[in-house]
Design a protein around this motif. Structure first.
Motif, PDB file in Angstrom:
ATOM      1  N   SER A 162     -18.561   3.019 -13.951  1.00 49.02           N
ATOM      2  CA  SER A 162     -19.407   2.844 -12.772  1.00 49.02           C
ATOM      3  C   SER A 162     -18.641   3.205 -11.491  1.00 49.02           C
ATOM      4  O   SER A 162     -19.209   3.773 -10.559  1.00 49.02           O
ATOM      5  N   VAL A 163     -17.357   2.895 -11.466  1.00 56.23           N
ATOM      6  CA  VAL A 163     -16.526   3.255 -10.309  1.00 56.23           C
ATOM      7  C   VAL A 163     -16.346   4.768 -10.243  1.00 56.23           C
ATOM      8  O   VAL A 163     -16.460   5.373  -9.184  1.00 56.23           O
ATOM      9  N   VAL A 164     -16.100   5.391 -11.393  1.00 56.76           N
ATOM     10  CA  VAL A 164     -15.940   6.840 -11.452  1.00 56.76           C
ATOM     11  C   VAL A 164     -17.226   7.532 -11.012  1.00 56.76           C
ATOM     12  O   VAL A 164     -17.206   8.479 -10.227  1.00 56.76           O
ATOM     13  N   ASP A 165     -18.367   7.052 -11.503  1.00 56.45           N
ATOM     14  CA  ASP A 165     -19.654   7.642 -11.143  1.00 56.45           C
ATOM     15  C   ASP A 165     -19.955   7.495  -9.659  1.00 56.45           C
ATOM     16  O   ASP A 165     -20.515   8.396  -9.038  1.00 56.45           O
ATOM     17  N   THR A 166     -19.566   6.372  -9.076  1.00 56.53           N
ATOM     18  CA  THR A 166     -19.780   6.157  -7.645  1.00 56.53           C
ATOM     19  C   THR A 166     -18.863   7.042  -6.810  1.00 56.53           C
ATOM     20  O   THR A 166     -19.271   7.575  -5.780  1.00 56.53           O
TER      21      THR A 166
END
Length: 148
Positions: free
Chosen positions: A7-11
């Motif tokens: 989720s951090v990578v996608d954000t």
């Protein structure tokens, strides 16, 4: 378990793409400014390219204008494809005749800019691009007949 949650990578992905686009575009713009105006060390030999000389002057204009468009994120994909193509041309017409490998023929910047700009064209502008501020034209409005 991954070190960074997906989720951090996608954000973060659009911002990393956008910041990379800005860095690549700014460096490309600097090459054009150096060749055209003699700033930042100037063209090879410390001067400027002769106006309208082929291919140096045209390459420098593509670097300056195309690099600025990529930096700003305005017409990013089109500008990046043109800039990438100009670097492929530079590599194959100037550098490769001296040697096959970029490290030996002085073509590393051309090869790296070619591939980096092609990546920008493929991935799009990411975040922080002026293109995202412009209204998008509707495809249905473009296909509807005009009424008088």
């Amino acid at each position: 378990m991954p070190l960074v949650p997906s989720s951090v990578v996608d954000t973060a992905r659009p911002y990393v793409v956008g910041l990379s686009r800005i860095a690549i575009g700014l460096l490309f713009t600097c090459h054009g400014a150096a060749s055209l105006f003699g700033v930042l060390g100037g063209a090879k030999g410390g001067g400027t390219v002769e106006a309208l000389s082929w291919p140096g002057w045209y390459a420098a204009v593509i670097q300056l204008v195309g690099g600025a468009l990529v930096t700003l994120g305005l017409g990013t994909r089109t500008a990046a494809v043109i800039c990438s193509g100009s670097m492929a041309y530079a590599y194959f017409s100037v550098h490769q005749e001296h040697s096959l490998f970029p490290l030996q023929n002085g073509g590393e910047p051309s090869a790296l800019f070619c591939w980096a700009l092609l990546l920008v064209a493929a991935t799009g502008p990411g975040a922080l691009a002026l293109d995202t501020l412009l209204p998008r034209r509707s495809t249905s409005a473009a296909t509807e007949p005009a009424t008088a």
